[in-house]
Design a protein around this motif. Structure first.
Motif, mmCIF file in Angstrom:
data_model
loop_
_atom_site.group_PDB
_atom_site.id
_atom_site.type_symbol
_atom_site.label_atom_id
_atom_site.label_comp_id
_atom_site.label_asym_id
_atom_site.label_seq_id
_atom_site.Cartn_x
_atom_site.Cartn_y
_atom_site.Cartn_z
ATOM 1 N N ASP A 60 -0.468 -0.482 8.057
ATOM 2 C CA ASP A 60 -0.078 0.547 9.030
ATOM 3 C C ASP A 60 -0.977 1.896 8.793
ATOM 4 O OD1 ASP A 60 1.659 -1.108 10.084
ATOM 5 O OD2 ASP A 60 3.460 -0.263 9.103
ATOM 6 N N HIS A 61 -1.349 2.085 7.471
ATOM 7 C CA HIS A 61 -1.991 3.377 7.473
ATOM 8 C C HIS A 61 -3.273 3.247 6.597
ATOM 9 C CE1 HIS A 61 1.670 5.302 8.412
ATOM 10 N NE2 HIS A 61 2.354 4.495 7.821
ATOM 11 N N GLY A 62 -3.767 1.960 6.364
ATOM 12 C CA GLY A 62 -5.025 2.077 5.582
ATOM 13 C C GLY A 62 -6.032 2.602 5.936
ATOM 14 N N GLU A 63 -6.279 2.516 7.502
ATOM 15 C CA GLU A 63 -7.620 3.112 8.127
ATOM 16 C C GLU A 63 -7.416 4.562 7.932
ATOM 17 O OE1 GLU A 63 -8.164 1.641 12.172
ATOM 18 O OE2 GLU A 63 -8.244 -0.465 11.548
ATOM 19 N N SER A 64 -6.287 4.984 8.308
ATOM 20 C CA SER A 64 -6.106 6.575 7.822
ATOM 21 C C SER A 64 -6.731 6.787 6.481
ATOM 22 C CB SER A 64 -4.808 6.949 8.042
ATOM 23 O OG SER A 64 -4.367 6.729 9.343
ATOM 24 N N VAL A 65 -6.397 6.433 5.677
ATOM 25 C CA VAL A 65 -6.589 6.832 4.017
ATOM 26 C C VAL A 65 -8.017 6.538 3.769
ATOM 27 C CG1 VAL A 65 -6.352 5.947 1.811
ATOM 28 C CG2 VAL A 65 -4.157 5.841 3.322
ATOM 29 N N TRP A 66 -8.923 5.331 4.576
ATOM 30 C CA TRP A 66 -10.091 5.153 4.356
ATOM 31 C C TRP A 66 -11.032 6.435 5.111
ATOM 32 C CZ3 TRP A 66 -8.077 2.306 1.481
ATOM 33 C CH2 TRP A 66 -7.370 0.862 1.773
ATOM 34 N N ARG A 67 -10.421 6.921 6.294
ATOM 35 C CA ARG A 67 -10.977 7.931 6.857
ATOM 36 C C ARG A 67 -10.815 9.179 5.959
ATOM 37 N NH1 ARG A 67 -8.712 5.578 11.608
ATOM 38 N NH2 ARG A 67 -6.990 7.153 11.439
ATOM 39 N N ALA A 68 -9.450 9.468 5.362
ATOM 40 C CA ALA A 68 -9.439 10.620 4.626
ATOM 41 C C ALA A 68 -10.374 10.586 3.536
ATOM 42 C CB ALA A 68 -7.939 10.679 4.323
ATOM 43 N N ALA A 69 -10.802 9.572 3.013
ATOM 44 C CA ALA A 69 -11.521 9.376 1.681
ATOM 45 C C ALA A 69 -13.028 9.375 2.022
ATOM 46 C CB ALA A 69 -11.353 8.162 0.960
ATOM 47 N N GLY A 70 -13.501 9.781 3.399
ATOM 48 C CA GLY A 70 -14.765 9.707 3.841
ATOM 49 C C GLY A 70 -15.693 8.267 3.614
ATOM 50 N N MET A 71 -14.765 7.235 4.038
ATOM 51 C CA MET A 71 -15.335 5.852 3.954
ATOM 52 C C MET A 71 -15.495 5.432 5.309
ATOM 53 S SD MET A 71 -12.768 3.916 1.269
ATOM 54 C CE MET A 71 -12.424 4.366 -0.562
ATOM 55 N N ALA A 72 -16.682 4.849 5.602
ATOM 56 C CA ALA A 72 -17.062 4.460 6.992
ATOM 57 C C ALA A 72 -16.508 3.200 7.267
ATOM 58 C CB ALA A 72 -18.536 4.179 6.863
ATOM 59 N N ALA A 73 -15.916 2.199 6.412
ATOM 60 C CA ALA A 73 -15.145 1.093 6.599
ATOM 61 C C ALA A 73 -14.091 1.019 5.439
ATOM 62 C CB ALA A 73 -16.026 0.025 6.784
ATOM 63 N N ALA A 74 -13.424 -0.087 5.368
ATOM 64 C CA ALA A 74 -12.565 -0.603 4.449
ATOM 65 C C ALA A 74 -13.265 -0.564 2.856
ATOM 66 C CB ALA A 74 -11.917 -1.747 4.696
ATOM 67 N N PRO A 75 -12.519 -0.242 2.226
ATOM 68 C CA PRO A 75 -13.158 -0.148 0.748
ATOM 69 C C PRO A 75 -13.731 -1.863 0.578
ATOM 70 C CG PRO A 75 -10.893 0.065 0.317
ATOM 71 C CD PRO A 75 -11.033 0.222 1.799
ATOM 72 N N ALA A 76 -14.749 -1.918 -0.266
ATOM 73 C CA ALA A 76 -15.371 -3.140 -0.693
ATOM 74 C C ALA A 76 -14.653 -3.770 -1.903
ATOM 75 C CB ALA A 76 -17.020 -3.158 -1.065
ATOM 76 N N SER A 77 -14.287 -3.007 -2.562
ATOM 77 C CA SER A 77 -13.414 -3.821 -4.045
ATOM 78 C C SER A 77 -12.037 -3.119 -4.225
ATOM 79 C CB SER A 77 -14.487 -3.693 -5.065
ATOM 80 O OG SER A 77 -14.849 -2.534 -5.352
ATOM 81 N N VAL A 78 -11.302 -3.469 -5.058
ATOM 82 C CA VAL A 78 -10.117 -2.795 -5.463
ATOM 83 C C VAL A 78 -10.136 -2.932 -7.056
ATOM 84 C CG1 VAL A 78 -8.721 -4.954 -5.411
ATOM 85 C CG2 VAL A 78 -7.582 -2.701 -4.927
ATOM 86 N N ALA A 79 -9.399 -1.747 -7.521
ATOM 87 C CA ALA A 79 -9.102 -1.646 -8.881
ATOM 88 C C ALA A 79 -7.639 -1.331 -9.165
ATOM 89 C CB ALA A 79 -10.214 -0.685 -9.685
ATOM 90 N N VAL A 80 -7.108 -1.796 -10.267
ATOM 91 C CA VAL A 80 -5.739 -1.725 -10.570
ATOM 92 C C VAL A 80 -5.767 -0.689 -11.907
ATOM 93 C CG1 VAL A 80 -3.620 -2.625 -11.248
ATOM 94 C CG2 VAL A 80 -4.893 -3.617 -9.501
ATOM 95 N N VAL A 81 -5.055 0.355 -12.065
ATOM 96 C CA VAL A 81 -4.878 1.219 -13.063
ATOM 97 C C VAL A 81 -4.214 0.162 -14.179
ATOM 98 C CG1 VAL A 81 -4.028 3.471 -13.931
ATOM 99 C CG2 VAL A 81 -4.932 3.385 -11.872
ATOM 100 N N PRO A 82 -4.887 0.281 -15.207
ATOM 101 C CA PRO A 82 -4.173 -0.581 -16.317
ATOM 102 C C PRO A 82 -3.059 0.275 -17.190
ATOM 103 C CG PRO A 82 -6.242 0.281 -17.270
ATOM 104 C CD PRO A 82 -6.012 0.598 -15.735
ATOM 105 N N SER A 83 -1.988 -0.393 -17.552
ATOM 106 C CA SER A 83 -1.101 0.501 -18.634
ATOM 107 C C SER A 83 -1.619 1.016 -19.859
ATOM 108 C CB SER A 83 -0.072 -0.610 -19.024
ATOM 109 O OG SER A 83 0.742 -0.162 -20.072
ATOM 110 N N GLY A 84 -1.580 2.302 -20.192
ATOM 111 C CA GLY A 84 -2.081 2.859 -21.458
ATOM 112 C C GLY A 84 -0.952 2.707 -22.604
ATOM 113 N N ARG A 85 0.052 2.008 -22.380
ATOM 114 C CA ARG A 85 0.913 2.014 -23.454
ATOM 115 C C ARG A 85 1.061 0.804 -24.220
ATOM 116 N NH1 ARG A 85 5.926 4.565 -20.249
ATOM 117 N NH2 ARG A 85 4.951 6.622 -19.554
#
Length: 233
Positions: free
Chosen positions: A86-111
């Motif tokens: 529903d909102h992915g495209e709005s987030v990409w535009r807000a980030a200044g991306m021309a299209a959807a991101p090419a990759s994804v990363a997950v924040v690891p646990s630091g504990r």
């Protein structure tokens, strides 16, 4: 409380409470002073995780060894998938991306959580792009307060790429923004952060007032009902 009043006490970056008249909360302002342009280009919390509420419980329970962990994970998966649709495209535009991101990363646990973390699998089920590994650096690279990319290692090629970072919970935002900085230092062009739950503690007076104002307006769950997405700078 009028919409303008809510916006005047809402952090421009994380959508959490901030003192009247300030654009950002203390933690996001600290991150800005520490990392500036290396921070994420957009931060998008899906919902408020109020301590003691169902979302906050699910965010704790889905990574536990309880029998109902899978039930919590399923609810979080539905939230993330629906938000991206529903909102992915709005987030990409807000980030200044021309299209959807090419990759994804997950924040690891630091504990030092033993065993595998369920968040990468949850994200893979919602995002059909390569997963870039982020791993915790050796213990001598201690995670200091605020933004500190030294505690993370980027295990993949991101030079020139737009990257989505997913985290489950935002309290101070230090871990997620550290991931964004680490990715940009590794060559990523743009970084957008989506976080499932922006944590609120109703025992904190400022958070309690903020939560009460949101509830009066019917915005208890979704900070994106205030603004479609939020620039981090």
């Amino acid at each position: 409380m009028a919409l303008r009043s809510i916006e005047s006490v809402t952090c421009r970056t994380c959508r959490g409470p901030t003192p009247v008249g300030l654009a950002r909360c203390y933690q996001c302002d600290l991150a800005r002073s520490q990392a500036g342009e290396l921070l994420a280009d957009a931060v998008a919390p899906i919902a408020y995780a109020v301590r003691g509420g169902q979302l906050a419980i699910d965010l704790w329970r889905y990574k536990s060894d309880r029998a109902d962990a899978a039930e919590s994970a399923a609810r979080l998966r539905v939230m993330l998938a629906a938000y991206l649709a529903d909102h992915g495209e709005s987030v990409w535009r807000a980030a200044g991306m021309a299209a959807a991101p090419a990759s994804v990363a997950v924040v690891p646990s630091g504990r030092g959580r033993p065993g595998g973390h369920p968040l990468p699998g949850l994200v893979r089920s919602c995002v059909d792009v390569p997963l870039i590994g982020l791993s915790v650096a050796p213990e001598e690279a201690a995670h200091r307060r605020g933004v500190d990319p030294r505690w993370l290692r980027v295990d993949g090629a991101v030079a020139g790429a737009d990257v989505l970072v997913v985290d489950d919970t935002w309290v101070s935002g230090g871990s997620a923004q550290s991931a964004a900085v680490a990715l940009k230092l590794a060559g990523a062009r743009r970084v957008a952060i989506i976080v499932i739950g922006r944590y609120l503690n109703p025992d904190d007076p400022r958070s309690a007032r903020f939560f009460g104002a949101l509830r009066e307006r019917g915005w208890v769950m979704t900070p994106q009902m205030i603004l479609p997405s939020s620039r981090s700078r």
